[in-house]
Enzyme design. Sequence first.
Site, PDB file in Angstrom:
ATOM      1  CG  ASN A 168      -1.318  27.250 -25.435  1.00 18.12           C
ATOM      2  OD1 ASN A 168      -0.730  26.268 -24.969  1.00 18.12           O
ATOM      3  ND2 ASN A 168      -2.602  27.455 -25.223  1.00 18.12           N
ATOM      4  CB  ALA A 169       2.787  31.660 -28.862  1.00 14.78           C
ATOM      5  N   GLY A 208     -12.583  22.784 -16.785  1.00 20.15           N
ATOM      6  CA  GLY A 208     -13.276  22.856 -15.490  1.00 20.15           C
ATOM      7  C   GLY A 208     -13.526  21.484 -14.890  1.00 20.15           C
ATOM      8  NE  ARG A 257     -12.852  22.142 -27.674  1.00 22.03           N
ATOM      9  CZ  ARG A 257     -12.805  22.569 -26.416  1.00 22.03           C
ATOM     10  NH1 ARG A 257     -13.588  23.555 -26.035  1.00 22.03           N
ATOM     11  NH2 ARG A 257     -11.981  22.031 -25.557  1.00 22.03           N
ATOM     12  CG  LEU A 285       3.835  24.190 -26.044  1.00 18.09           C
ATOM     13  CD1 LEU A 285       2.625  23.851 -25.173  1.00 18.09           C
ATOM     14  CD2 LEU A 285       4.877  23.066 -25.954  1.00 18.09           C
ATOM     15  CB  CYS A 319      -5.560  25.959 -26.665  1.00 14.80           C
ATOM     16  SG  CYS A 319      -6.696  25.542 -25.347  1.00 14.80           S
ATOM     17  CG  PHE A 320      -1.615  24.936 -30.026  1.00 11.56           C
ATOM     18  CD1 PHE A 320      -1.530  25.162 -28.661  1.00 11.56           C
ATOM     19  CD2 PHE A 320      -0.897  23.881 -30.558  1.00 11.56           C
ATOM     20  CE1 PHE A 320      -0.755  24.355 -27.839  1.00 11.56           C
ATOM     21  CE2 PHE A 320      -0.114  23.068 -29.747  1.00 11.56           C
ATOM     22  CZ  PHE A 320      -0.043  23.306 -28.392  1.00 11.56           C
ATOM     23  NE  ARG A 357     -19.402  20.135 -22.060  1.00 10.28           N
ATOM     24  CZ  ARG A 357     -18.429  20.792 -22.617  1.00 10.28           C
ATOM     25  NH1 ARG A 357     -18.263  22.058 -22.364  1.00 10.28           N
ATOM     26  NH2 ARG A 357     -17.596  20.203 -23.445  1.00 10.28           N
ATOM     27  CB  ALA A 416       4.266  33.442 -23.816  1.00 12.29           C
TER      28      ALA A 416
HETATM   29  P1  NAD Z   1     -15.418  24.131 -22.950  1.00 17.23           P
HETATM   30  O1  NAD Z   1     -16.169  24.756 -24.068  1.00 17.23           O
HETATM   31  O2  NAD Z   1     -15.216  22.648 -22.951  1.00 17.23           O
HETATM   32  O3  NAD Z   1     -16.148  24.500 -21.556  1.00 17.23           O
HETATM   33  C1  NAD Z   1     -16.611  25.757 -21.246  1.00 17.23           C
HETATM   34  C2  NAD Z   1     -17.944  25.583 -20.523  1.00 17.23           C
HETATM   35  O4  NAD Z   1     -18.334  26.845 -19.988  1.00 17.23           O
HETATM   36  C3  NAD Z   1     -19.101  25.128 -21.410  1.00 17.23           C
HETATM   37  O5  NAD Z   1     -19.623  23.901 -20.918  1.00 17.23           O
HETATM   38  C4  NAD Z   1     -20.132  26.267 -21.295  1.00 17.23           C
HETATM   39  O6  NAD Z   1     -21.474  25.787 -21.289  1.00 17.23           O
HETATM   40  C5  NAD Z   1     -19.763  26.888 -19.980  1.00 17.23           C
HETATM   41  N1  NAD Z   1     -20.192  28.267 -19.791  1.00 17.23           N
HETATM   42  C6  NAD Z   1     -20.172  29.313 -20.656  1.00 17.23           C
HETATM   43  N2  NAD Z   1     -20.619  30.424 -20.064  1.00 17.23           N
HETATM   44  C7  NAD Z   1     -20.951  30.089 -18.790  1.00 17.23           C
HETATM   45  C8  NAD Z   1     -21.465  30.809 -17.673  1.00 17.23           C
HETATM   46  N3  NAD Z   1     -21.703  32.120 -17.758  1.00 17.23           N
HETATM   47  N4  NAD Z   1     -21.679  30.138 -16.523  1.00 17.23           N
HETATM   48  C9  NAD Z   1     -21.425  28.819 -16.426  1.00 17.23           C
HETATM   49  N5  NAD Z   1     -20.921  28.081 -17.449  1.00 17.23           N
HETATM   50  C10 NAD Z   1     -20.696  28.708 -18.618  1.00 17.23           C
HETATM   51  O7  NAD Z   1     -14.028  24.874 -22.850  1.00 17.23           O
HETATM   52  P2  NAD Z   1     -12.640  24.321 -22.246  1.00 17.23           P
HETATM   53  O8  NAD Z   1     -11.910  23.529 -23.256  1.00 17.23           O
HETATM   54  O9  NAD Z   1     -12.913  23.731 -20.915  1.00 17.23           O
HETATM   55  O10 NAD Z   1     -11.859  25.682 -22.094  1.00 17.23           O
HETATM   56  C11 NAD Z   1     -12.214  26.645 -21.105  1.00 17.23           C
HETATM   57  C12 NAD Z   1     -11.135  27.687 -21.050  1.00 17.23           C
HETATM   58  O11 NAD Z   1      -9.888  27.077 -20.671  1.00 17.23           O
HETATM   59  C13 NAD Z   1     -10.870  28.390 -22.367  1.00 17.23           C
HETATM   60  O12 NAD Z   1     -10.533  29.726 -22.104  1.00 17.23           O
HETATM   61  C14 NAD Z   1      -9.661  27.674 -22.909  1.00 17.23           C
HETATM   62  O13 NAD Z   1      -8.900  28.482 -23.750  1.00 17.23           O
HETATM   63  C15 NAD Z   1      -8.897  27.334 -21.645  1.00 17.23           C
HETATM   64  N6  NAD Z   1      -8.023  26.157 -21.751  1.00 17.23           N
HETATM   65  C16 NAD Z   1      -8.419  25.038 -22.423  1.00 17.23           C
HETATM   66  C17 NAD Z   1      -7.575  23.929 -22.461  1.00 17.23           C
HETATM   67  C18 NAD Z   1      -7.983  22.677 -23.194  1.00 17.23           C
HETATM   68  O14 NAD Z   1      -7.124  21.814 -23.395  1.00 17.23           O
HETATM   69  N7  NAD Z   1      -9.223  22.512 -23.577  1.00 17.23           N
HETATM   70  C19 NAD Z   1      -6.342  23.951 -21.813  1.00 17.23           C
HETATM   71  C20 NAD Z   1      -5.975  25.086 -21.114  1.00 17.23           C
HETATM   72  C21 NAD Z   1      -6.827  26.195 -21.089  1.00 17.23           C
END
Ligand code: NAD
Length: 480
Positions: free
Chosen positions: A220-221, A13, A342, A223, A272-273, A38, A218
């Site tokens: 990620n799988a 985000g 993680r 990779l 993720c993976f 955060r 798919a």
């Molecule tokens: P993260 O844990 O860093 O961030 C998620 C955030 O969401 C946290 O800060 C949490 O406090 C917040 N949150 C939870 N519930 C909430 C709510 N109801 N309202 C507002 N905020 C809320 O996770 P991330 O690494 O950013 O991953 C987020 C998603 O993106 C996951 O589904 C992940 O699989 C996907 N993703 C991650 C990556 C990566 O490289 N990290 C890449 C692609 C996709």
Amino acid sequence: MVKICCLGAGYVGGPTMAVIALKCPDVEVCVVDISVARINAWNSDQLPIYEPGLDDVVKQCRGRNLFFSNDIEKHVAEADIIFVSVNTPTKTRGLGAGKAADLTYWESAARMIADVAKSDKIVVEKSTVPVKTAEAIEKILTHNSKGIKFQILSNPEFLAEGTAIEDLFMPDRVLIGGRETPEGQKAVKALKDVYAHWVPEDRILTTNLWSAELSKLAANAFLAQRISSVNAISALCEATGANVAEVAYAVGKDSRIGPRFLNASVGFGGSCFQKDILNLVYICECNGLPEVANYWKQVIKINDYQKSRFVNRVVSSMFNTVSGKKIAVLGFAFKKDTGDTRETAAIDVCKGLLGDKAKISIYDPQVTEDQIQRDLAMNKFDWDHPIHLQPMSPSAVKQVSVTWDAYEATKGAHGICILTEWDEFKTLDYKKIYDSMQKPAFLFDGRNVIDAEKMREIGFIVYSIGKPLDPWLKDMPAVA
Ligand code: NAD
């Protein structure tokens, strides 16, 4: 002015929205999160995540058209487009525990959107979710709405941590899935218009909702499967005297295969993976496809095997015990240029060594002691659940010490394990390190970052993944 709100100020985000704000000065972007700490960090000079180039992007647009806030409901109510980028961890209990995605956070986000919305909204799945999640979310939204129309889009994120800003500036592709209705296609176009500010049109792919959701799992799988494939070959290389770097180079020269993601290592990590493959496995099982589920499960099994093979190699090389011995761990993050730990391979390797009663001294340029102690004290899959979001006093693992200095970490050690490919590990003064260590001094390179021959000249006994073994290692008991 188009208003965007993003739920979840995490690794996805935060950077994604910062780049949208930078590239679209005519769009107002507000990133909201339930975590006060955060959001405070996003509003400070010390951003909550380390990502090359991110500081600069945030500095350019924070306070202009990029905002971070805990006032979730206000910003959701005002937004035209709502991205949901909350965590979607693996379930730890109940139906599908250890495999299925836990959609608790997603569902509560959807219910809140339905409650506070006063105008039509486009809701974008940014989180990685199981196929058909959009359908469930749509039900929650429409059943709670008061005549308000919601369009759900799937827009999975393909950025890689460590190169997130680069990836967001020049994505290989942006994928947008939507309903094949006129309203659905209108929503797809609205999101496409945002990305079209900087992404060439031919790189913005549009599909139906389910294809977009499944494409992320798919991708990620595939990779992860490449890494497990080369790691499986690395074990065979060690058994036969082949060199995995040479094999990977020769294999990758085939233009049908390509050279990327073919580095043998101690195993893949990251948030993720594993999570996404387990999720894929679960979906296959639920759809009556056990053969397909087993195929993908094997990618995780090889990854676990690679980590335990590494630990076994360390222990067996050091006279079959590391009890009471100091082992220096260089690198704890799951890859270089991130502070993210993680699912890092370092957790399993450290736990394996601790199981044999080693004393571990860890150095990582981006990971704090608090984080490392937390990771080592936590159960598998617990890291991404609410407990992780609360401040928690780490129950320190006594045999572990953490330092900010590689020379301090290695002083007096019997062995070194390199577990992250940080560039600085290539240029450490290994002669100085060797002189300060117990002898024989062992160097286990889990990322193939050091020049093994040079290290042998210094006097180290060296193990490099998938490379021909030192005579010393050959004489030690076989590694399963
Ligand atoms: P993260 O844990 O860093 O961030 C998620 C955030 O969401 C946290 O800060 C949490 O406090 C917040 N949150 C939870 N519930 C909430 C709510 N109801 N309202 C507002 N905020 C809320 O996770 P991330 O690494 O950013 O991953 C987020 C998603 O993106 C996951 O589904 C992940 O699989 C996907 N993703 C991650 C990556 C990566 O490289 N990290 C890449 C692609 C996709």
